[in-house]
Design a protein around this motif. Structure first.
Motif, PDB file in Angstrom:
ATOM      1  N   TYR A   6       0.830  -1.196   0.000  1.00 33.28           N
ATOM      2  CA  TYR A   6       0.000   0.000   0.000  1.00 33.28           C
ATOM      3  C   TYR A   6       0.866   1.247   0.000  1.00 33.28           C
ATOM      4  O   TYR A   6       0.657   2.176  -0.783  1.00 33.28           O
ATOM      5  N   ILE A   7       1.854   1.250   0.863  1.00 33.22           N
ATOM      6  CA  ILE A   7       2.720   2.432   0.960  1.00 33.22           C
ATOM      7  C   ILE A   7       3.642   2.545  -0.255  1.00 33.22           C
ATOM      8  O   ILE A   7       3.878   3.631  -0.768  1.00 33.22           O
ATOM      9  N   GLU A   8       4.129   1.410  -0.713  1.00 37.84           N
ATOM     10  CA  GLU A   8       4.994   1.452  -1.893  1.00 37.84           C
ATOM     11  C   GLU A   8       4.270   2.088  -3.075  1.00 37.84           C
ATOM     12  O   GLU A   8       4.878   2.758  -3.905  1.00 37.84           O
ATOM     13  N   ASP A   9       2.991   1.868  -3.109  1.00 39.66           N
ATOM     14  CA  ASP A   9       2.162   2.403  -4.179  1.00 39.66           C
ATOM     15  C   ASP A   9       2.151   3.921  -4.243  1.00 39.66           C
ATOM     16  O   ASP A   9       1.790   4.503  -5.254  1.00 39.66           O
ATOM     17  N   PHE A  10       2.515   4.548  -3.143  1.00 38.53           N
ATOM     18  CA  PHE A  10       2.522   6.006  -3.119  1.00 38.53           C
ATOM     19  C   PHE A  10       3.604   6.575  -4.026  1.00 38.53           C
ATOM     20  O   PHE A  10       3.601   7.755  -4.345  1.00 38.53           O
ATOM     21  N   LYS A  11       4.562   5.718  -4.319  1.00 42.28           N
ATOM     22  CA  LYS A  11       5.669   6.165  -5.175  1.00 42.28           C
ATOM     23  C   LYS A  11       6.463   7.298  -4.554  1.00 42.28           C
ATOM     24  O   LYS A  11       6.876   8.226  -5.233  1.00 42.28           O
ATOM     25  N   ILE A  12       6.603   7.234  -3.257  1.00 39.84           N
ATOM     26  CA  ILE A  12       7.523   8.168  -2.609  1.00 39.84           C
ATOM     27  C   ILE A  12       8.517   7.313  -1.848  1.00 39.84           C
ATOM     28  O   ILE A  12       8.232   6.165  -1.529  1.00 39.84           O
ATOM     29  N   PRO A  13       9.708   7.851  -1.575  1.00 36.04           N
ATOM     30  CA  PRO A  13      10.715   7.060  -0.873  1.00 36.04           C
ATOM     31  C   PRO A  13      10.149   6.464   0.414  1.00 36.04           C
ATOM     32  O   PRO A  13       9.481   7.157   1.178  1.00 36.04           O
ATOM     33  N   PHE A  14      10.443   5.213   0.617  1.00 38.68           N
ATOM     34  CA  PHE A  14       9.842   4.478   1.722  1.00 38.68           C
ATOM     35  C   PHE A  14      10.872   3.516   2.293  1.00 38.68           C
ATOM     36  O   PHE A  14      11.470   2.730   1.566  1.00 38.68           O
ATOM     37  N   ILE A  15      11.090   3.604   3.593  1.00 41.28           N
ATOM     38  CA  ILE A  15      12.018   2.667   4.225  1.00 41.28           C
ATOM     39  C   ILE A  15      11.301   1.931   5.337  1.00 41.28           C
ATOM     40  O   ILE A  15      10.491   2.503   6.073  1.00 41.28           O
ATOM     41  N   TYR A  16      11.626   0.670   5.415  1.00 44.54           N
ATOM     42  CA  TYR A  16      10.937  -0.209   6.346  1.00 44.54           C
ATOM     43  C   TYR A  16      11.921  -0.734   7.382  1.00 44.54           C
ATOM     44  O   TYR A  16      12.916  -1.362   7.036  1.00 44.54           O
ATOM     45  N   LEU A  17      11.637  -0.447   8.638  1.00 40.99           N
ATOM     46  CA  LEU A  17      12.534  -0.876   9.711  1.00 40.99           C
ATOM     47  C   LEU A  17      11.804  -1.881  10.594  1.00 40.99           C
ATOM     48  O   LEU A  17      10.691  -1.629  11.059  1.00 40.99           O
ATOM     49  N   ASN A  18      12.438  -3.001  10.824  1.00 40.72           N
ATOM     50  CA  ASN A  18      11.780  -4.033  11.624  1.00 40.72           C
ATOM     51  C   ASN A  18      12.802  -4.823  12.418  1.00 40.72           C
ATOM     52  O   ASN A  18      13.795  -5.296  11.872  1.00 40.72           O
ATOM     53  N   LYS A  19      12.521  -4.987  13.688  1.00 41.61           N
ATOM     54  CA  LYS A  19      13.452  -5.688  14.577  1.00 41.61           C
ATOM     55  C   LYS A  19      13.312  -7.199  14.514  1.00 41.61           C
ATOM     56  O   LYS A  19      14.188  -7.920  14.994  1.00 41.61           O
ATOM     57  N   TYR A  20      12.189  -7.646  14.030  1.00 44.55           N
ATOM     58  CA  TYR A  20      11.917  -9.079  14.152  1.00 44.55           C
ATOM     59  C   TYR A  20      11.816  -9.845  12.841  1.00 44.55           C
ATOM     60  O   TYR A  20      12.009 -11.043  12.801  1.00 44.55           O
ATOM     61  N   TYR A  21      11.477  -9.114  11.803  1.00 41.17           N
ATOM     62  CA  TYR A  21      11.282  -9.801  10.535  1.00 41.17           C
ATOM     63  C   TYR A  21      12.129  -9.194   9.432  1.00 41.17           C
ATOM     64  O   TYR A  21      12.544  -8.054   9.520  1.00 41.17           O
ATOM     65  N   VAL A  22      12.330  -9.969   8.399  1.00 45.43           N
ATOM     66  CA  VAL A  22      13.053  -9.458   7.246  1.00 45.43           C
ATOM     67  C   VAL A  22      12.198  -9.579   6.001  1.00 45.43           C
ATOM     68  O   VAL A  22      11.492 -10.544   5.806  1.00 45.43           O
ATOM     69  N   ASP A  23      12.307  -8.583   5.180  1.00 48.41           N
ATOM     70  CA  ASP A  23      11.720  -8.672   3.857  1.00 48.41           C
ATOM     71  C   ASP A  23      12.839  -8.225   2.939  1.00 48.41           C
ATOM     72  O   ASP A  23      13.179  -7.058   2.868  1.00 48.41           O
ATOM     73  N   LEU A  24      13.427  -9.182   2.280  1.00 51.07           N
ATOM     74  CA  LEU A  24      14.671  -8.890   1.572  1.00 51.07           C
ATOM     75  C   LEU A  24      14.482  -7.929   0.418  1.00 51.07           C
ATOM     76  O   LEU A  24      15.423  -7.293  -0.023  1.00 51.07           O
ATOM     77  N   ASP A  25      13.268  -7.821  -0.050  1.00 55.66           N
ATOM     78  CA  ASP A  25      13.080  -7.013  -1.246  1.00 55.66           C
ATOM     79  C   ASP A  25      12.585  -5.608  -0.933  1.00 55.66           C
ATOM     80  O   ASP A  25      11.693  -5.097  -1.595  1.00 55.66           O
ATOM     81  N   LEU A  26      13.177  -5.005   0.099  1.00 55.65           N
ATOM     82  CA  LEU A  26      12.696  -3.703   0.538  1.00 55.65           C
ATOM     83  C   LEU A  26      13.871  -2.914   1.088  1.00 55.65           C
ATOM     84  O   LEU A  26      14.758  -3.485   1.702  1.00 55.65           O
ATOM     85  N   PRO A  27      13.870  -1.599   0.876  1.00 54.35           N
ATOM     86  CA  PRO A  27      14.965  -0.831   1.461  1.00 54.35           C
ATOM     87  C   PRO A  27      14.850  -0.843   2.984  1.00 54.35           C
ATOM     88  O   PRO A  27      13.786  -0.550   3.534  1.00 54.35           O
ATOM     89  N   THR A  28      15.920  -1.177   3.637  1.00 43.55           N
ATOM     90  CA  THR A  28      15.901  -1.201   5.095  1.00 43.55           C
ATOM     91  C   THR A  28      17.319  -1.024   5.607  1.00 43.55           C
ATOM     92  O   THR A  28      18.254  -0.913   4.818  1.00 43.55           O
ATOM     93  N   VAL A  29      17.476  -0.966   6.912  1.00 44.01           N
ATOM     94  CA  VAL A  29      18.817  -0.894   7.471  1.00 44.01           C
ATOM     95  C   VAL A  29      18.859  -1.662   8.784  1.00 44.01           C
ATOM     96  O   VAL A  29      17.947  -1.600   9.589  1.00 44.01           O
ATOM     97  N   SER A  30      19.926  -2.423   8.967  1.00 44.69           N
ATOM     98  CA  SER A  30      20.055  -3.259  10.167  1.00 44.69           C
ATOM     99  C   SER A  30      21.497  -3.718  10.313  1.00 44.69           C
ATOM    100  O   SER A  30      22.353  -3.368   9.509  1.00 44.69           O
ATOM    101  N   ILE A  31      21.747  -4.519  11.333  1.00 45.13           N
ATOM    102  CA  ILE A  31      23.054  -5.157  11.419  1.00 45.13           C
ATOM    103  C   ILE A  31      22.951  -6.539  10.780  1.00 45.13           C
ATOM    104  O   ILE A  31      21.859  -6.992  10.452  1.00 45.13           O
ATOM    105  N   ASP A  32      24.072  -7.186  10.615  1.00 42.95           N
ATOM    106  CA  ASP A  32      24.071  -8.548  10.082  1.00 42.95           C
ATOM    107  C   ASP A  32      23.804  -9.490  11.260  1.00 42.95           C
ATOM    108  O   ASP A  32      24.693  -9.800  12.041  1.00 42.95           O
ATOM    109  N   HIS A  33      22.575  -9.922  11.364  1.00 45.31           N
ATOM    110  CA  HIS A  33      22.169 -10.666  12.553  1.00 45.31           C
ATOM    111  C   HIS A  33      22.844 -12.022  12.698  1.00 45.31           C
ATOM    112  O   HIS A  33      23.155 -12.464  13.797  1.00 45.31           O
ATOM    113  N   SER A  34      23.068 -12.655  11.588  1.00 45.34           N
ATOM    114  CA  SER A  34      23.703 -13.961  11.640  1.00 45.34           C
ATOM    115  C   SER A  34      25.121 -13.831  12.195  1.00 45.34           C
ATOM    116  O   SER A  34      25.535 -14.547  13.098  1.00 45.34           O
TER     117      SER A  34
END
Lengths: 338, 338
Positions: B134-162
């Motif tokens: 839904y948000i991607e559809d807005f066509k504005i820059p969008f970043i997704y931050l999540n502590k528990y899940y990963v969605d590899l096909d999305l701009p995000t930032v985190s540490i290398d958990h493994s």
DNA sequence: TTGAAAGCGCTAACAG
DNA sequence: CTGTTAGCGCTTTCAA
């Protein structure tokens, strides 16, 4: 390009005023036309542009919030209250972190004004008359929240600190403590809240009529400051038979308990320690901290409710709204058997 | 009524475009005229109306931030990073608390869009494809931050958990621990980050080649959940000679340590416990918690920097920006002498 | 019940 | 270097 009201009007074969009417339900529109418009809106995925709307209505539905530091947990709780209640009345909030710098606060206030916010909430840890006057000059509803200082001639919301402090001291006395140390900070400054809290402490101690009334000042309000004062407090325990310490802020209490932990002083067996604020850690830390709950969420909630209210009906009174006091009795304080 | 550009123009005896030019320094203006304009601005206390400006420039200088709960300390830290860096680039942030409800998230996103935000940062604790699309559809820059899940096909930032998890396990091994319990949650869910962390744990344990590899799942990620699992863990300690527990979140570790405190199990003497995250309490609690630092402030800072950058130069890559890992070695883990 | 038109405060061609 | 003008997308008279 995203669709505008014009596109909708064209597609529905009506004028833009008609579209505006159905969006805002501001004037009756024949149901037949309404349906056409609604269909067009749906087809184009039209969403009204709030910026254009504010320009004409002069209502931004925005409240500006300037805080010392959103990373501070009690401030975060206030903001939470502000956001949630603001939302109920359709207000969004713009957040600014001043890190306590008065010039930054002024700059942000200006920025917020240029964004046409309808009200401002300033959560500050210092008391800067100049900033306050600057914002008051905007002539928009303004509430000032401060944990450490009071300015009686300003709309704000808090608990009755004198009463809260009195009740906590009373509680310690009920537990059998007689020699109670009050750990303060800034008690001499004219506008410091500590004056009121010390007043409450003294009142209770005086009513007790025996034991030791002792007030000592830390270097700051943070955990480190509580830790740093540990040596002194240990001395008081030994030399003056202090059996309970009433810290003017939870952070100080936590720091002090950490000191005790590190130095093999048992809390609450050797010394009872209580705090003030009920920050998040207070109930997680071990032993759990006995403290006065400052209802941060509610403070924020009431603050914005007052702003919203004044936005409807004119005036915002320059009064302090007092919230109920709640004592959190936990394990960091125990009966003194000595 | 507050002064407008027109008033300034009139007072200075020039056209509004000239005023606009001096305000924005967009075109050269003779210094003589400039002075007149500046004086007029000063006299009237004129401040440009940012709303009117955005309407024409199509730039709101606003970034929308939707969070699960600003009362959560790690989220507050991220927002702090977002706010501070956004500020450097002249962006204000609008904050929304979704309390984790997907419909609310969508509604807020819509609201933000109507306010013409130039980018959106979603800090969520669940992974909801629908909201994201839904948000991607807005066509504005969008970043997704999540502590528990990963969605590899999305701009995000985190540490290398493994890698982080591997290093923590390695560290425990270096301390002489062989029987190490990994306390997880949601390890089976496809998108769960835990898969990566467990991978790191297993890798280190396999390299060790001896001792007990044991994984156990808590009911949640909160302090209470860590406390609730105490009984089980105590059993593991007794029956399986577990000497160290690696908790997948600091909250769990804190809860577990509280359980130990209440049940007379000494940390780290009887059991070493480490966490993951380095939330604020981790370094305040006693014993201080050994943990992996998730650099929340930096995560927020990098997130908004990526948005701002993409606002200048077009594209926002759908990649994860990895931040450096930092181990916080504290007192909750010690050498195992057994 | 509907449409035309003015205008919110500002920027950005365009012309001079 | 400066002024005139046309909008940005919307709400709101005012007439019809």
């Amino acid at each position: 390009m995203t669709a505008t009201i014009k596109d909708v009007a064209k597609l529905a074969g009506v004028s833009i005023s008609t579209v505006s009417r159905v969006i805002n339900k501001s004037k009756p529109v024949s149901s037949e036309v309404k349906i056409k418009v609604l269909e067009a809106i749906d087809e184009l995925g039209y969403k009204p542009n709030a910026v254009a709307r504010s320009l004409v209505t002069k209502r931004s539905n925005l409240i500006g919030v300037i805080v010392t530091d959103i990373g501070n947990s009690s401030i975060a709780q206030m903001v939470r209250g502000i956001e949630e209640v603001g939302r109920m009345y359709n207000y969004d909030i713009i957040l600014s972190n001043s890190y306590g710098d008065p010039n930054t606060e002024k700059r942000f206030a200006e920025l917020l004004r240029s964004k046409q916010v309808e009200g401002i909430i300033l959560i500050s840890e210092i008391l800067n008359k100049e900033v306050i006057e600057y914002i008051e000059d905007f002539k928009i509803p303004f509430i000032y929240l401060n944990k450490y200082y009071v300015d009686l001639d300003l709309p704000t919301v808090s608990i009755d600190h004198s009463e809260a402090s009195y009740r906590m001291t009373k509680y310690l006395i009920e537990l059998g403590h007689k020699n109670i140390l009050y750990l303060t900070r800034n008690e001499r400054e004219e506008a410091s809240l500590e004056r009121y809290k010390i007043e409450g402490y003294k009142k209770a101690m005086t009513e007790l009529g025996e034991g030791k009334q002792q007030i000592y000042s830390a270097q700051g309000f943070e955990v480190e400051d509580g830790y740093a004062i540990g040596d002194e407090v240990a001395k008081f325990i030994k030399e003056d038979n202090i059996t309970a310490v009433f810290c003017c802020q939870d952070e100080l209490a936590i720091g002090l308990i950490s000191y005790c932990y590190d130095n093999n002083i048992k809390v609450p067996e050797d010394i009872s320690i209580c705090g003030y604020g009920d920050i998040k850690i207070a109930s997680i830390y071990r032993p759990r901290l006995t403290t006065i709950k400052e209802p941060y969420y509610d403070i924020g909630a009431v603050a914005i409710r007052r702003i919203v209210k004044s936005l409807d009906d004119g005036e915002l009174e320059k009064t302090n709204t007092y919230l109920p006091i709640q004592m959190m009795k936990r394990e960091s304080c125990k009966m003194d058997g000595r």
